[in-house]
Design a protein around this motif. Structure first.
Motif, PDB file in Angstrom:
ATOM      1  N   UNK A   1       5.214 -12.052 117.553  1.00 24.74           N
ATOM      2  CA  UNK A   1       6.578 -11.636 117.253  1.00 24.74           C
ATOM      3  C   UNK A   1       7.003 -10.371 117.996  1.00 24.74           C
ATOM      4  N   UNK A   2       6.122  -9.798 118.797  1.00 23.61           N
ATOM      5  CA  UNK A   2       6.490  -8.667 119.653  1.00 23.61           C
ATOM      6  C   UNK A   2       5.489  -8.603 120.794  1.00 23.61           C
ATOM      7  N   UNK A   3       5.916  -8.011 121.900  1.00 20.58           N
ATOM      8  CA  UNK A   3       5.020  -7.951 123.053  1.00 20.58           C
ATOM      9  C   UNK A   3       5.321  -6.736 123.922  1.00 20.58           C
ATOM     10  N   UNK A   4       4.275  -6.296 124.609  1.00 19.63           N
ATOM     11  CA  UNK A   4       4.383  -5.244 125.615  1.00 19.63           C
ATOM     12  C   UNK A   4       3.989  -5.849 126.948  1.00 19.63           C
ATOM     13  N   UNK A   5       4.863  -5.723 127.935  1.00 18.74           N
ATOM     14  CA  UNK A   5       4.631  -6.297 129.252  1.00 18.74           C
ATOM     15  C   UNK A   5       4.545  -5.163 130.270  1.00 18.74           C
ATOM     16  N   UNK A   6       3.469  -5.155 131.048  1.00 25.71           N
ATOM     17  CA  UNK A   6       3.198  -4.064 131.977  1.00 25.71           C
ATOM     18  C   UNK A   6       2.982  -4.640 133.368  1.00 25.71           C
TER      19      UNK A   6
ATOM     20  N   UNK B   1       9.665 -13.168 134.178  1.00 22.62           N
ATOM     21  CA  UNK B   1       9.301 -13.118 132.756  1.00 22.62           C
ATOM     22  C   UNK B   1       9.645 -11.765 132.147  1.00 22.62           C
ATOM     23  N   UNK B   2       9.377 -10.703 132.880  1.00 22.41           N
ATOM     24  CA  UNK B   2       9.633  -9.379 132.328  1.00 22.41           C
ATOM     25  C   UNK B   2      11.126  -9.101 132.187  1.00 22.41           C
ATOM     26  N   UNK B   3      11.930  -9.694 133.054  1.00 22.34           N
ATOM     27  CA  UNK B   3      13.375  -9.484 132.968  1.00 22.34           C
ATOM     28  C   UNK B   3      14.059 -10.548 132.120  1.00 22.34           C
ATOM     29  N   UNK B   4      13.267 -11.445 131.513  1.00 24.03           N
ATOM     30  CA  UNK B   4      13.802 -12.525 130.674  1.00 24.03           C
ATOM     31  C   UNK B   4      14.776 -13.399 131.455  1.00 24.03           C
TER      32      UNK B   4
END
Length: 238
Positions: free
Chosen positions: A185-190, A152-155
């Motif tokens: 419409x925007x996201x931060x993934x940690x 998911x983080x690397x799309x």
């Protein structure tokens, strides 16, 4: 009968002259007055004379305006950074108040999300068993099969993702936000390192504002929050 114009009386002119002589800053500190004086001097010299002093003053005035703009921008950035730092500290202190794991998770999706000003905050944990009933925790805690976080983080790209990913646009179909995803419409993934022998986890912060998270933003504060969050979560999972 003669009609006179609104000219100042001699006493008023003398008083103004005394004030200016006593404090020349009344004129020197006023850009409009100084500009009017320079223009008057240029007209008196005629069109064939180049006043280098006036040109130098114009350049200095331009530089001063740019310096003022830079000064205001630096102050605004410092204030914004201080405000964001306070938000992160308040959010983490709220997590430390939790006395049970359920309270910890629910606080993450409630008070902490509000403090951080994100519209949706999910904790994703990878597990071999994804069929358990989480009850009320399912509003915040999402269980996914192994490999989900990296994918998911690397799309979906084969390259390994960075520890923190900021991106704009509607989240991909296989997102952890549930029926709230279409508003984001925007996201931060940690990514979360939960310790040796444990599958990784992920904090997903979604915002309706497309500019809330975007590539190129600084991630120092998010990184600090993630590091502190990891350490507390490891203790709960121990």
């Amino acid at each position: 009968m003669a009609v006179t114009g609104p000219a100042q009386e001699p006493g008023t002119q003398d008083e103004w002259r005394r004030r200016v002589l006593a404090d020349p800053g009344l004129i020197l500190d006023d850009p409009e007055l100084m500009r009017a004086l320079v223009l008057t001097s240029e007209r008196a010299m005629g069109g064939n004379v180049v006043d280098l002093r006036a040109m130098a003053m114009e350049r200095l005035e331009t530089r001063l305006e740019r310096l003022d703009e830079t000064h205001r921008a630096v102050i605004a950035a410092a204030y914004e950074n201080l405000s964001a730092t306070n938000q992160v500290h308040r959010a983490f202190l709220r997590l430390l108040d939790a006395e049970k794991f359920d309270d910890f998770v629910l606080a993450l999706g409630g008070d902490v999300a509000q403090i951080l000003r994100v519209d949706n905050l999910r904790l994703v944990l990878e597990s071999a068993d994804t069929g358990g009933n989480l009850g009320p925790l399912s509003r915040v805690l999402v269980v996914r099969p192994a490999g989900f976080v990296a994918s998911y983080m690397s799309a979906g790209r084969p390259t390994p993702p960075r520890p923190i990913v900021l991106r704009q646009g509607e989240p991909p179909a296989q997102n952890p936000y549930g029926n709230k995803a279409h508003d984001l419409r925007s996201e931060a993934l940690i990514s979360l390192d939960l310790g040796k022998g444990r599958l990784p986890g992920m904090l997903a912060m979604g915002a309706e504002d497309p500019h809330h998270f975007k590539p190129g933003q600084g991630t120092d504060l998010i990184g600090f929050f993630a590091g502190a969050f990891e350490r507390v979560l490891r203790r709960w999972l121990a």
